[in-house]
Design a protein around this motif. Structure first.
Motif, PDB file in Angstrom:
ATOM      1  N   TRP A  24      38.666  41.895  33.095  1.00  0.00           N
ATOM      2  CA  TRP A  24      39.454  42.981  33.334  1.00  0.00           C
ATOM      3  C   TRP A  24      39.827  43.140  34.732  1.00  0.00           C
TER       4      TRP A  24
ATOM      5  N   LYS B  23      41.096  48.427  42.060  1.00  0.00           N
ATOM      6  CA  LYS B  23      41.349  49.415  41.185  1.00  0.00           C
ATOM      7  C   LYS B  23      40.526  50.693  41.780  1.00  0.00           C
TER       8      LYS B  23
ATOM      9  N   GLY C 211      39.095  42.633  42.315  1.00  0.00           N
ATOM     10  CA  GLY C 211      39.791  43.365  41.247  1.00  0.00           C
ATOM     11  C   GLY C 211      39.220  44.668  41.169  1.00  0.00           C
TER      12      GLY C 211
ATOM     13  N   GLU D 135      47.813  42.209  37.362  1.00  0.00           N
ATOM     14  CA  GLU D 135      48.844  42.897  37.159  1.00  0.00           C
ATOM     15  C   GLU D 135      49.024  44.243  37.796  1.00  0.00           C
ATOM     16  N   HIS D 136      48.502  44.145  39.203  1.00  0.00           N
ATOM     17  CA  HIS D 136      48.731  44.983  40.252  1.00  0.00           C
ATOM     18  C   HIS D 136      49.113  44.491  41.477  1.00  0.00           C
TER      19      HIS D 136
ATOM     20  N   TYR E  72      43.174  42.717  36.280  1.00  0.00           N
ATOM     21  CA  TYR E  72      43.760  43.832  37.264  1.00  0.00           C
ATOM     22  C   TYR E  72      44.385  43.307  38.497  1.00  0.00           C
TER      23      TYR E  72
END
Ligand code: SAM
Length: 205
Positions: A8, A75, A71, A15-16, A12
């Motif tokens: 994840w 977040k 990551g 995807e960011h 992350y």
């Protein structure tokens, strides 16, 4: 201690792109509108999260080469709402050459890996080649902040500093935390809780 791979967290980063940048574009307003501060080896980002929140007048680049860790940091920063930080999820060595002299306002090295074996000393982030790069990219009067629990790395770092043009502003073998101007890192928290002395050196170009 090595952080276990987390899919994840790796996802992350991908995807960011608004926080985790894959390529350094130094003409981007993020790097030109304010003075820029670097942290090399940010880990999960406790330090940079607090520093950036308390200093909206700067923009920050947190460099962390382990993608899972980058990551987790990304977040945390997104959830905290920090707009003045970007994460570079790669080895810091990849970017120094493209950064022009005097570009960076200050640099933080917190609890970087000690690489205790002599044959690995070139990997230490305070090896002379790294210190020379930091010196070059810092602006005149810019500062480099180093903290570590590791006695061997501390002694090694002082020997390497002696080979540079840096001015030593302070060198504390047993640094008592300066809660007004400094922020605790994940590793610092861990080592202070078991009574380990923390070493801190501040250098100026
Ligand atoms: C011992 S941890 C300390 C993390 C954090 N600064 C702290 O104090 O809690 C060192 C971190 O530096 C990262 N690191 C080591 N060498 C690096 C390099 N050349 N470029 C980017 N990150 C690096 C490692 O992946 C690791 O997450």
């Amino acid at each position: 201690m090595r952080t276990k791979y987390k899919q994840w967290a790796v996802d992350y980063v991908d995807e960011h792109p608004e926080i985790a940048i894959q390529k350094l574009d130094l003409k981007d307003p993020f790097f030109t509108e304010k003075d820029v501060v670097f942290e090399v080896g940010s880990g999960k980002g406790d330090f940079i999260a607090a520093l950036s929140l308390n200093h909206p007048e700067y923009n920050f680049l947190a460099i962390e080469r382990v993608k899972t860790v980058a990551g987790m940091m990304s977040k945390k920063l997104v959830e905290q709402g920090n707009k003045n930080v970007k994460v570079f999820p790669w080895n810091a060595e990849l970017i120094f050459d493209e950064i022009k002299e005097g570009f960076v306002y200050s640099i933080y090295l917190n609890f970087v890996d000690p690489w205790p074996k002599k044959r690995h000393e070139k990997r230490r982030l305070t090896f002379i080649t790294f210190l020379e790069q930091y010196y070059r990219i810092l602006r005149k009067g810019g500062r480099l902040y180093f903290k570590s629990d590791n006695d061997g790395l501390y002694e090694f770092t002082k020997e390497e500093i002696a080979k540079t043009k840096f001015k030593v502003i302070s060198d504390e073998e047993n640094y008592k935390f300066d809660s007004e101007n400094d922020y605790i890192t994940e590793y610092e928290n861990k080592f202070r809780s078991i009574g380990k002395s923390i070493h801190r050196i501040i250098l100026e170009k």
